[in-house]
Design a protein around this motif. Structure first.
Motif, PDB file in Angstrom:
ATOM      1  N   GLN A 160      46.578  56.642  53.520  1.00 13.85           N
ATOM      2  CA  GLN A 160      47.612  55.690  52.586  1.00 13.85           C
ATOM      3  C   GLN A 160      47.522  55.213  51.224  1.00 13.85           C
ATOM      4  O   GLN A 160      47.695  55.322  50.215  1.00 13.85           O
ATOM      5  N   ALA A 161      45.869  54.183  51.256  1.00  9.14           N
ATOM      6  CA  ALA A 161      45.411  53.511  50.110  1.00  9.14           C
ATOM      7  C   ALA A 161      44.825  54.082  49.210  1.00  9.14           C
ATOM      8  O   ALA A 161      45.121  54.080  47.675  1.00  9.14           O
ATOM      9  N   ARG A 162      44.373  55.715  49.513  1.00  3.66           N
ATOM     10  CA  ARG A 162      44.197  56.247  48.693  1.00  3.66           C
ATOM     11  C   ARG A 162      45.514  56.883  47.723  1.00  3.66           C
ATOM     12  O   ARG A 162      44.768  57.075  46.027  1.00  3.66           O
ATOM     13  N   HIS A 163      46.240  57.433  48.457  1.00  5.45           N
ATOM     14  CA  HIS A 163      47.106  57.568  47.037  1.00  5.45           C
ATOM     15  C   HIS A 163      47.528  56.697  47.072  1.00  5.45           C
ATOM     16  O   HIS A 163      48.657  57.257  45.373  1.00  5.45           O
ATOM     17  N   SER A 164      48.255  55.678  47.114  1.00  9.62           N
ATOM     18  CA  SER A 164      48.977  54.467  46.202  1.00  9.62           C
ATOM     19  C   SER A 164      47.561  54.341  45.189  1.00  9.62           C
ATOM     20  O   SER A 164      48.665  53.693  43.942  1.00  9.62           O
ATOM     21  N   ILE A 165      46.367  53.443  45.710  1.00 12.77           N
ATOM     22  CA  ILE A 165      46.039  53.341  44.367  1.00 12.77           C
ATOM     23  C   ILE A 165      45.095  54.925  43.000  1.00 12.77           C
ATOM     24  O   ILE A 165      45.036  54.410  42.069  1.00 12.77           O
ATOM     25  N   GLY A 166      44.739  55.791  44.404  1.00 13.96           N
ATOM     26  CA  GLY A 166      44.598  56.989  43.520  1.00 13.96           C
ATOM     27  C   GLY A 166      43.028  57.088  43.505  1.00 13.96           C
ATOM     28  O   GLY A 166      42.125  57.606  41.976  1.00 13.96           O
ATOM     29  N   PHE A 167      42.408  56.550  44.526  1.00 15.98           N
ATOM     30  CA  PHE A 167      40.719  56.898  44.727  1.00 15.98           C
ATOM     31  C   PHE A 167      41.134  55.968  46.272  1.00 15.98           C
ATOM     32  O   PHE A 167      41.057  55.640  46.584  1.00 15.98           O
ATOM     33  N   ASP A 168      39.313  57.022  45.961  1.00 14.91           N
ATOM     34  CA  ASP A 168      38.554  57.052  47.424  1.00 14.91           C
ATOM     35  C   ASP A 168      38.035  56.593  48.249  1.00 14.91           C
ATOM     36  O   ASP A 168      37.957  55.925  49.272  1.00 14.91           O
ATOM     37  N   ARG A 169      37.214  55.651  47.320  1.00 11.21           N
ATOM     38  CA  ARG A 169      36.764  54.671  47.835  1.00 11.21           C
ATOM     39  C   ARG A 169      36.188  53.533  46.236  1.00 11.21           C
ATOM     40  O   ARG A 169      36.482  52.918  45.575  1.00 11.21           O
ATOM     41  N   GLN A 170      34.967  52.246  47.034  1.00 12.65           N
ATOM     42  CA  GLN A 170      34.957  51.467  46.155  1.00 12.65           C
ATOM     43  C   GLN A 170      34.216  51.000  46.200  1.00 12.65           C
ATOM     44  O   GLN A 170      33.722  50.795  47.531  1.00 12.65           O
ATOM     45  N   GLU A 171      33.574  50.433  45.597  1.00  8.61           N
ATOM     46  CA  GLU A 171      32.163  49.970  45.240  1.00  8.61           C
ATOM     47  C   GLU A 171      31.865  48.770  44.800  1.00  8.61           C
ATOM     48  O   GLU A 171      31.955  48.552  43.225  1.00  8.61           O
ATOM     49  N   THR A 172      31.719  48.316  45.393  1.00 11.92           N
ATOM     50  CA  THR A 172      31.236  46.062  44.646  1.00 11.92           C
ATOM     51  C   THR A 172      29.936  45.885  43.709  1.00 11.92           C
ATOM     52  O   THR A 172      29.096  45.886  45.592  1.00 11.92           O
ATOM     53  N   THR A 173      30.113  45.501  43.035  1.00  8.99           N
ATOM     54  CA  THR A 173      28.522  44.513  42.605  1.00  8.99           C
ATOM     55  C   THR A 173      29.245  42.889  43.303  1.00  8.99           C
ATOM     56  O   THR A 173      30.083  41.816  43.311  1.00  8.99           O
ATOM     57  N   MET A 174      28.576  42.030  44.492  1.00  5.28           N
ATOM     58  CA  MET A 174      28.833  41.150  45.007  1.00  5.28           C
ATOM     59  C   MET A 174      27.773  39.620  44.116  1.00  5.28           C
ATOM     60  O   MET A 174      26.426  39.984  44.090  1.00  5.28           O
ATOM     61  N   PHE A 175      28.220  38.734  43.920  1.00  9.43           N
ATOM     62  CA  PHE A 175      28.065  37.922  43.726  1.00  9.43           C
ATOM     63  C   PHE A 175      27.996  36.278  44.036  1.00  9.43           C
ATOM     64  O   PHE A 175      29.096  35.948  44.899  1.00  9.43           O
ATOM     65  N   LEU A 176      27.262  35.479  44.008  1.00 10.74           N
ATOM     66  CA  LEU A 176      27.330  34.003  44.739  1.00 10.74           C
ATOM     67  C   LEU A 176      27.488  33.030  43.610  1.00 10.74           C
ATOM     68  O   LEU A 176      26.518  33.148  42.861  1.00 10.74           O
ATOM     69  N   PHE A 177      28.458  31.947  43.492  1.00 12.55           N
ATOM     70  CA  PHE A 177      28.964  31.190  42.621  1.00 12.55           C
ATOM     71  C   PHE A 177      29.249  29.941  43.076  1.00 12.55           C
ATOM     72  O   PHE A 177      29.585  29.586  44.276  1.00 12.55           O
ATOM     73  N   GLU A 178      29.046  29.218  42.430  1.00 12.51           N
ATOM     74  CA  GLU A 178      29.368  27.437  42.515  1.00 12.51           C
ATOM     75  C   GLU A 178      30.142  27.287  41.369  1.00 12.51           C
ATOM     76  O   GLU A 178      29.894  27.229  39.883  1.00 12.51           O
ATOM     77  N   TYR A 179      31.553  26.659  41.793  1.00 10.26           N
ATOM     78  CA  TYR A 179      32.349  26.114  40.876  1.00 10.26           C
ATOM     79  C   TYR A 179      31.887  24.086  40.987  1.00 10.26           C
ATOM     80  O   TYR A 179      31.235  23.660  41.410  1.00 10.26           O
ATOM     81  N   LEU A 180      31.831  24.093  39.283  1.00  7.83           N
ATOM     82  CA  LEU A 180      30.909  22.842  39.253  1.00  7.83           C
ATOM     83  C   LEU A 180      31.824  22.394  38.465  1.00  7.83           C
ATOM     84  O   LEU A 180      31.852  20.433  37.653  1.00  7.83           O
ATOM     85  N   GLY A 181      33.862  22.882  38.639  1.00  7.92           N
ATOM     86  CA  GLY A 181      34.632  21.806  37.675  1.00  7.92           C
ATOM     87  C   GLY A 181      35.566  21.067  38.625  1.00  7.92           C
ATOM     88  O   GLY A 181      34.856  20.567  39.719  1.00  7.92           O
ATOM     89  N   ASP A 182      36.255  20.236  38.097  1.00  9.19           N
ATOM     90  CA  ASP A 182      37.385  19.351  38.978  1.00  9.19           C
ATOM     91  C   ASP A 182      38.296  20.304  39.436  1.00  9.19           C
ATOM     92  O   ASP A 182      39.500  21.446  39.143  1.00  9.19           O
ATOM     93  N   ARG A 183      38.110  21.026  40.715  1.00 13.78           N
ATOM     94  CA  ARG A 183      39.356  21.035  41.554  1.00 13.78           C
ATOM     95  C   ARG A 183      39.636  21.182  42.140  1.00 13.78           C
ATOM     96  O   ARG A 183      41.167  22.409  42.018  1.00 13.78           O
ATOM     97  N   LEU A 184      40.604  20.325  41.510  1.00 15.01           N
ATOM     98  CA  LEU A 184      42.520  19.664  41.646  1.00 15.01           C
ATOM     99  C   LEU A 184      42.864  20.388  40.040  1.00 15.01           C
ATOM    100  O   LEU A 184      43.684  20.675  39.995  1.00 15.01           O
ATOM    101  N   ALA A 185      41.954  21.327  38.857  1.00 16.26           N
ATOM    102  CA  ALA A 185      42.593  21.636  38.448  1.00 16.26           C
ATOM    103  C   ALA A 185      42.783  23.336  37.810  1.00 16.26           C
ATOM    104  O   ALA A 185      43.458  23.961  37.928  1.00 16.26           O
ATOM    105  N   LEU A 186      41.658  23.660  39.322  1.00 14.09           N
ATOM    106  CA  LEU A 186      42.311  25.330  39.609  1.00 14.09           C
ATOM    107  C   LEU A 186      43.602  25.207  39.860  1.00 14.09           C
ATOM    108  O   LEU A 186      44.267  24.819  40.398  1.00 14.09           O
TER     109      LEU A 186
END
Length: 114
Positions: free
Chosen positions: A41-67
């Motif tokens: 179903q997803a293949r038909h909907s998005i037109g791709f068979d698979r996805q490969e993802t590069t993962m990152f780990l981030f820290e947010y240093l700004g004002d959380r309430l402003a997000l």
């Protein structure tokens, strides 16, 4: 990713677009990628068979309430402790990846302190 964009540039742009935040600090770009095979179903909907993802780990240093979500892709921004993240990950493969690469890294770091 847009043409000519690196993976890091793409993830920073996406985080800005989706959260309105600018103050992200990359802690790590993981060497190991994670891949997903889409169901029929997803293949038909998005037109791709698979996805490969590069993962990152981030820290947010700004004002959380402003997000605030800036587009329709997300409707809320939340912060979680590393231990609670797995409760919110939808795919088992992502949970296993997070436990193996992020949580184990934190355990090793804590062991060095003791």
């Amino acid at each position: 990713m847009k043409a000519g964009e690196t993976a890091l540039e793409a993830v920073l742009r996406e985080m800005r677009e989706e959260t309105g935040g600018e103050h992200y600090h990359m802690i790590k770009q993981f060497d190991e990628t994670i891949g997903f095979e889409f169901d029929e179903q997803a293949r038909h909907s998005i037109g791709f068979d698979r996805q490969e993802t590069t993962m990152f780990l981030f820290e947010y240093l700004g004002d959380r309430l402003a997000l605030s979500p800036l587009d329709e892709e997300i409707d809320q921004v939340h912060f979680f402790s590393a231990l609670d993240v797995c409760d919110y990950l939808a795919h088992q493969e992502t949970k296993e990846y997070f436990i193996r690469l992020v949580l184990q890294r934190d355990v090793k770091r804590m062991e060095k302190l003791t």
